[in-house]
Design a protein around this motif. Structure first.
Motif, PDB file in Angstrom:
ATOM      1  N   LEU A 101      -9.256   2.439  -4.602  1.00 52.70           N
ATOM      2  CA  LEU A 101      -8.714   1.168  -4.121  1.00 52.70           C
ATOM      3  C   LEU A 101      -9.127  -0.035  -4.967  1.00 52.70           C
ATOM      4  O   LEU A 101      -8.712  -1.160  -4.676  1.00 52.70           O
ATOM      5  CB  LEU A 101      -9.154   0.914  -2.669  1.00 52.70           C
ATOM      6  CG  LEU A 101      -8.877   2.017  -1.655  1.00 52.70           C
ATOM      7  CD1 LEU A 101      -9.292   1.554  -0.263  1.00 52.70           C
ATOM      8  CD2 LEU A 101      -7.413   2.386  -1.661  1.00 52.70           C
ATOM      9  N   ARG A 104      -7.354  -3.420  -5.402  1.00 55.72           N
ATOM     10  CA  ARG A 104      -6.273  -3.554  -4.411  1.00 55.72           C
ATOM     11  C   ARG A 104      -6.846  -3.725  -3.004  1.00 55.72           C
ATOM     12  O   ARG A 104      -6.123  -3.861  -2.035  1.00 55.72           O
ATOM     13  CB  ARG A 104      -5.417  -2.292  -4.368  1.00 55.72           C
ATOM     14  CG  ARG A 104      -4.731  -1.952  -5.654  1.00 55.72           C
ATOM     15  CD  ARG A 104      -3.915  -0.677  -5.470  1.00 55.72           C
ATOM     16  NE  ARG A 104      -3.409  -0.220  -6.749  1.00 55.72           N
ATOM     17  CZ  ARG A 104      -4.020   0.658  -7.519  1.00 55.72           C
ATOM     18  NH1 ARG A 104      -5.162   1.189  -7.148  1.00 55.72           N
ATOM     19  NH2 ARG A 104      -3.497   1.022  -8.680  1.00 55.72           N
ATOM     20  N   ARG A 106      -9.134  -5.199   0.160  1.00 52.27           N
ATOM     21  CA  ARG A 106      -9.509  -6.506   0.708  1.00 52.27           C
ATOM     22  C   ARG A 106     -10.946  -6.530   1.209  1.00 52.27           C
ATOM     23  O   ARG A 106     -11.419  -7.553   1.688  1.00 52.27           O
ATOM     24  CB  ARG A 106      -8.567  -6.860   1.853  1.00 52.27           C
ATOM     25  CG  ARG A 106      -7.148  -7.060   1.343  1.00 52.27           C
ATOM     26  CD  ARG A 106      -6.163  -7.168   2.472  1.00 52.27           C
ATOM     27  NE  ARG A 106      -4.815  -7.289   1.898  1.00 52.27           N
ATOM     28  CZ  ARG A 106      -3.701  -7.347   2.609  1.00 52.27           C
ATOM     29  NH1 ARG A 106      -3.779  -7.335   3.931  1.00 52.27           N
ATOM     30  NH2 ARG A 106      -2.537  -7.438   2.027  1.00 52.27           N
TER      31      ARG A 106
ATOM     32  N   LEU B 130      -7.701  -5.410   6.485  1.00 46.36           N
ATOM     33  CA  LEU B 130      -8.008  -4.676   5.248  1.00 46.36           C
ATOM     34  C   LEU B 130      -6.894  -3.700   4.865  1.00 46.36           C
ATOM     35  O   LEU B 130      -7.009  -2.955   3.899  1.00 46.36           O
ATOM     36  CB  LEU B 130      -9.324  -3.890   5.406  1.00 46.36           C
ATOM     37  CG  LEU B 130     -10.565  -4.667   5.856  1.00 46.36           C
ATOM     38  CD1 LEU B 130     -11.773  -3.737   5.877  1.00 46.36           C
ATOM     39  CD2 LEU B 130     -10.844  -5.862   4.949  1.00 46.36           C
ATOM     40  N   ARG B 131      -5.803  -3.704   5.643  1.00 43.66           N
ATOM     41  CA  ARG B 131      -4.737  -2.725   5.420  1.00 43.66           C
ATOM     42  C   ARG B 131      -3.976  -2.869   4.120  1.00 43.66           C
ATOM     43  O   ARG B 131      -4.080  -3.867   3.445  1.00 43.66           O
ATOM     44  CB  ARG B 131      -3.716  -2.816   6.551  1.00 43.66           C
ATOM     45  CG  ARG B 131      -4.197  -2.188   7.795  1.00 43.66           C
ATOM     46  CD  ARG B 131      -3.108  -2.228   8.809  1.00 43.66           C
ATOM     47  NE  ARG B 131      -2.109  -1.172   8.550  1.00 43.66           N
ATOM     48  CZ  ARG B 131      -1.252  -0.753   9.469  1.00 43.66           C
ATOM     49  NH1 ARG B 131      -1.261  -1.281  10.652  1.00 43.66           N
ATOM     50  NH2 ARG B 131      -0.392   0.197   9.165  1.00 43.66           N
ATOM     51  N   ARG B 132      -3.203  -1.902   3.874  1.00 44.75           N
ATOM     52  CA  ARG B 132      -2.218  -1.863   2.788  1.00 44.75           C
ATOM     53  C   ARG B 132      -2.807  -1.572   1.410  1.00 44.75           C
ATOM     54  O   ARG B 132      -2.074  -1.441   0.458  1.00 44.75           O
ATOM     55  CB  ARG B 132      -1.345  -3.104   2.762  1.00 44.75           C
ATOM     56  CG  ARG B 132      -0.151  -2.935   3.727  1.00 44.75           C
ATOM     57  CD  ARG B 132       0.713  -4.176   3.754  1.00 44.75           C
ATOM     58  NE  ARG B 132       0.078  -5.231   4.528  1.00 44.75           N
ATOM     59  CZ  ARG B 132       0.139  -5.312   5.858  1.00 44.75           C
ATOM     60  NH1 ARG B 132       0.820  -4.439   6.537  1.00 44.75           N
ATOM     61  NH2 ARG B 132      -0.459  -6.286   6.490  1.00 44.75           N
ATOM     62  N   ALA B 133      -4.136  -1.477   1.321  1.00 46.32           N
ATOM     63  CA  ALA B 133      -4.713  -1.158   0.013  1.00 46.32           C
ATOM     64  C   ALA B 133      -4.377   0.275  -0.384  1.00 46.32           C
ATOM     65  O   ALA B 133      -3.991   0.540  -1.518  1.00 46.32           O
ATOM     66  CB  ALA B 133      -6.225  -1.355   0.039  1.00 46.32           C
ATOM     67  N   THR B 134      -4.503   1.210   0.562  1.00 42.32           N
ATOM     68  CA  THR B 134      -4.260   2.611   0.196  1.00 42.32           C
ATOM     69  C   THR B 134      -2.785   2.844  -0.105  1.00 42.32           C
ATOM     70  O   THR B 134      -2.447   3.595  -1.011  1.00 42.32           O
ATOM     71  CB  THR B 134      -4.704   3.582   1.317  1.00 42.32           C
ATOM     72  OG1 THR B 134      -4.120   3.181   2.553  1.00 42.32           O
ATOM     73  CG2 THR B 134      -6.215   3.588   1.463  1.00 42.32           C
ATOM     74  N   ARG B 136      -0.719   0.755  -1.429  1.00 42.68           N
ATOM     75  CA  ARG B 136      -0.476   0.257  -2.785  1.00 42.68           C
ATOM     76  C   ARG B 136      -1.084   1.177  -3.829  1.00 42.68           C
ATOM     77  O   ARG B 136      -0.538   1.393  -4.888  1.00 42.68           O
ATOM     78  CB  ARG B 136      -0.997  -1.175  -2.937  1.00 42.68           C
ATOM     79  CG  ARG B 136      -0.063  -2.203  -2.272  1.00 42.68           C
ATOM     80  CD  ARG B 136      -0.604  -3.602  -2.409  1.00 42.68           C
ATOM     81  NE  ARG B 136      -1.767  -3.777  -1.554  1.00 42.68           N
ATOM     82  CZ  ARG B 136      -2.742  -4.646  -1.782  1.00 42.68           C
ATOM     83  NH1 ARG B 136      -2.710  -5.400  -2.867  1.00 42.68           N
ATOM     84  NH2 ARG B 136      -3.747  -4.760  -0.949  1.00 42.68           N
ATOM     85  N   ALA B 137      -2.255   1.740  -3.499  1.00 42.42           N
ATOM     86  CA  ALA B 137      -2.910   2.642  -4.451  1.00 42.42           C
ATOM     87  C   ALA B 137      -2.074   3.904  -4.651  1.00 42.42           C
ATOM     88  O   ALA B 137      -1.963   4.414  -5.760  1.00 42.42           O
ATOM     89  CB  ALA B 137      -4.310   3.005  -3.964  1.00 42.42           C
TER      90      ALA B 137
END
Lengths: 144, 144
Positions: A101, A104, A106, B130-134, B136-137
């Protein structure tokens, strides 16, 4: 959250010196008082000396002493220095970050903000505020 | 100041599940995604399950999933749980504290206050933040 042993020992040396009878001590004396590793303390004293917090005088009558008055030694600044390379989590590793991560996520920002508040509290303390613990410990030897 | 690997992995599992396609994954899948130890993840999942943050369904079609909505999972509470027994410094060890200054030192109070502020910031975040990082990864595979 855990401070490094390096920080723990750094603060112990400073507290010892702030109340040392003649304002000076040897590394062996400090290591003996706390029953901690002398080799580890040598590294601590080296860093604190380089950063102008301690003065290390070699030879006969030499020893370590504070380079400034206790109220001029900030605990926040000292801990920032001694924690130095220890990162709160892998997110903060600019190089060799293996987290998928990285860049990317947070979480880094949240942790950075939290850590900022942590240091802000310690910035409100100087060595003067932590004094007199060693003097009392010497006066009232532990039960061992 | 450093978070334990246990906390690091806990947050990674939660972030993964928050964006998992069907809201569910296997431990092997999460371990594979981050390239981290599956054995270590099993312990993480066990604690988060016991604390009602994750649900672990065994057998065919089973897997791990969030037990609550991401916005109902506090990062502060989670980190307090996962850091659990890890003390910020020896001062906080009620038993087996070998520091000569134990009980006489003013550092513990300063560190306790600083740590309180640290967690106060994390209390302001939920897993939703903290969402959406994975996701996008997964969409932008790393350069490896």
């Amino acid at each position: 959250m855990r401070l490094t042993t390096f920080t723990d020992y750094s603060l112990r040396v400073l507290m010892y010196l702030a109340d040392a009878p003649v304002g000076r001590a040897t590394i062996a004396e400090v290591a003996g008082f706390y029953a901690i590793s002398e080799a580890h303390l040598v590294k601590v004293v080296h860093l604190l000396g380089r950063e102008g917090i301690l003065r290390n005088t070699r030879g006969r009558g030499g020893g370590i002493e504070l380079a400034r008055a206790p109220r001029a030694i900030s605990i926040g600044r000292t801990v920032r220095l001694t924690e130095g390379l220890d990162l709160p989590a892998e997110c903060f590793a600019r190089e060799r970050n293996t987290c998928k991560l990285a860049g990317r996520c947070r979480l880094e920002r949240a942790l950075g903000k939290a850590l900022g508040k942590f240091y802000e509290v310690l910035d409100g303390y100087t060595l003067q505020d932590l004094r007199r613990a060693t003097a009392r410990a010497a006066a009232q030897p532990s039960e061992e």
